[in-house]
Design an enzyme around this catalytic site. Structure first.
Site, mmCIF file in Angstrom:
data_model
loop_
_atom_site.group_PDB
_atom_site.id
_atom_site.type_symbol
_atom_site.label_atom_id
_atom_site.label_comp_id
_atom_site.label_asym_id
_atom_site.label_seq_id
_atom_site.Cartn_x
_atom_site.Cartn_y
_atom_site.Cartn_z
ATOM 1 C CD GLU A 160 -20.154 45.726 47.428
ATOM 2 O OE1 GLU A 160 -19.501 45.964 48.477
ATOM 3 O OE2 GLU A 160 -19.624 45.594 46.313
ATOM 4 C CD GLU A 249 -19.060 48.356 43.367
ATOM 5 O OE1 GLU A 249 -20.075 48.971 43.747
ATOM 6 O OE2 GLU A 249 -18.107 48.062 44.125
HETATM 7 C C1 IDC Z 1 -14.765 52.533 47.665
HETATM 8 C C2 IDC Z 1 -14.087 53.646 46.913
HETATM 9 C C3 IDC Z 1 -13.217 54.437 47.869
HETATM 10 C C4 IDC Z 1 -14.065 54.899 49.036
HETATM 11 C C5 IDC Z 1 -14.769 53.706 49.698
HETATM 12 C C6 IDC Z 1 -15.721 54.096 50.813
HETATM 13 O O1 IDC Z 1 -13.348 53.111 45.833
HETATM 14 O O2 IDC Z 1 -12.632 55.527 47.202
HETATM 15 O O3 IDC Z 1 -13.224 55.514 49.996
HETATM 16 O O4 IDC Z 1 -15.534 53.019 48.723
HETATM 17 O O5 IDC Z 1 -16.764 54.846 50.355
HETATM 18 C C7 IDC Z 1 -17.139 48.076 47.001
HETATM 19 C C8 IDC Z 1 -18.122 49.176 47.172
HETATM 20 C C9 IDC Z 1 -17.533 50.496 46.716
HETATM 21 C C10 IDC Z 1 -16.076 50.617 47.141
HETATM 22 C C11 IDC Z 1 -15.290 49.551 46.392
HETATM 23 C C12 IDC Z 1 -13.783 49.565 46.682
HETATM 24 O O6 IDC Z 1 -19.347 48.933 46.524
HETATM 25 O O7 IDC Z 1 -18.304 51.523 47.300
HETATM 26 O O8 IDC Z 1 -15.632 51.890 46.759
HETATM 27 N N1 IDC Z 1 -15.836 48.242 46.707
HETATM 28 O O9 IDC Z 1 -13.535 49.332 48.028
HETATM 29 N N2 IDC Z 1 -17.363 46.790 47.163
HETATM 30 C C13 IDC Z 1 -16.218 46.107 47.004
HETATM 31 C C14 IDC Z 1 -15.215 47.026 46.708
#
Ligand code: IDC
Length: 321
Positions: A160, A249
């Site tokens: 992302e 995702e």
């Molecule tokens: C989130 C995880 C969370 C963690 C955070 C930081 O769910 O537990 O603390 O990352 O590492 C994304 C990202 C994905 C995110 C997810 C939710 O690709 O890594 O995971 N998210 O925030 N993009 C949109 C949402």
């Protein structure tokens, strides 16, 4: 009398043969056909559309215990044909080179199960894919060399992009460099390219897609309680322009991975993805106490899991595979 015994014996022999073949299939599933991009669709060797369905690990630095064959097999039984291995790219945000071996374990498990597997370079807090490009080169050189020609392996080169990263100045040139690097070793694997604004702007990518490369798809990510019709409009625009898209995702909660579930928006998304036959890989395989987790926080199992072990989100996702 003799004749009856002979017939019975033959029947038993046929049944035994069927059982042996069946058991063998279970432990060593058929090799998945190589994937090709054809127009907006992903097709197999015989030209049939393949819709990738499955789930992503959480960062494998935090939840490595779910990278195992029994866990992936449980997902397969629930309808998944794909797993995604999320390798965070930023130091201090999960990057750890010793975790390459976890990716190898995940690829092995998926391969034995006949599942597709996406090796995901999970940029997030590092914003611009150029920030850790040196490490990305090292990463994709290692894996593309190792899995060259293995039909079930896919590469996602920048989860992302966000912050100041723009398509034309940063992301597309980075993608061109990384595709060239992967193609040195692996001529055919499907490569997924992230798009601007946390992989939402597929419309921007469709205005100026990558030229002179084949087997490239573009990532669209959504969290249904946050990303609604206006992002679906971006997908519709990109689709009209012929851009091949994979939802590598998604979840039905909000963009933080937490908060409430929006099944109404989730349904609207699934309807559109079904219409375009676009694949979708859910975030994430773990029991962390957050809404996106597919497994209940109270469930300690990491191998064989059943539908009863799934969270509300997990149950919804699996029902929609
Ligand atoms: C989130 C995880 C969370 C963690 C955070 C930081 O769910 O537990 O603390 O990352 O590492 C994304 C990202 C994905 C995110 C997810 C939710 O690709 O890594 O995971 N998210 O925030 N993009 C949109 C949402």
């Amino acid at each position: 009398m003799m004749k009856k015994t002979a017939i019975l014996f033959m029947l038993l022999a046929i049944m035994a043969a069927v059982c042996i073949i069946g058991a063998d299939r279970e432990c060593m599933a058929a090799k998945p056909s190589a994937l090709h991009v054809k127009g907006t669709k992903i097709v197999n060797a015989s030209g049939k559309t393949v819709v990738l369905k499955g789930a992503s690990t959480h960062g494998i630095a935090w939840f490595p215990q779910y990278v195992n064959k029994q866990c992936f097999q449980s997902l397969k039984k629930m309808g998944a044909n794909t797993v995604r291995l999320a390798f965070y790219s930023d130091s201090g945000a999960g990057y750890d080179k010793s975790l390459y071996t976890k990716i190898d374990e995940g690829v092995k498990a998926a391969t034995e199960l006949g599942m597709y597997v996406i090796i995901d370079w999970h940029i997030l807090s590092d914003g611009n894919p150029k920030t850790n490009e040196g490490k990305a080169k090292e990463f994709f050189t290692y894996f593309a060399k190792k899995y060259a020609g293995q039909s079930n392996v896919l590469y996602e080169i920048c989860n992302e992009p966000n912050g100041d990263a723009t398509w034309q100045r940063d992301i597309r040139p980075y993608a061109q460099r990384m595709i060239r690097l992967i193609r040195k070793y692996d001529k055919k694997a499907l490569i997924i390219v992230g798009t601007p604004t946390w992989s939402q702007d597929v419309d921007t990518a469709s205005d100026a897609p990558i030229k002179n490369e084949s087997n490239i798809a573009y990532a669209l990510h959504f969290y249904a309680a946050t990303h609604k019709e206006w992002i679906r409009e971006k997908l519709k625009t990109a689709h009209k322009k012929g851009l091949p898209v994979i939802v590598s995702e998604y979840s039905i909660c909000d963009a933080s991975g937490n908060g409430g579930i929006d099944t109404k928006e989730g349904k609207a998304w699934m309807k559109l993805l079904k219409k375009y036959r676009i694949g979708h890989i859910a975030w994430s395989i773990c029991n962390k106490n957050e809404t996106a987790s597919l497994i209940k926080a109270s469930c300690q199992k990491t191998g064989k899991i059943t539908k009863n072990d799934l969270s509300r989100t997990g149950k919804w996702i699996v029902k929609n595979w």
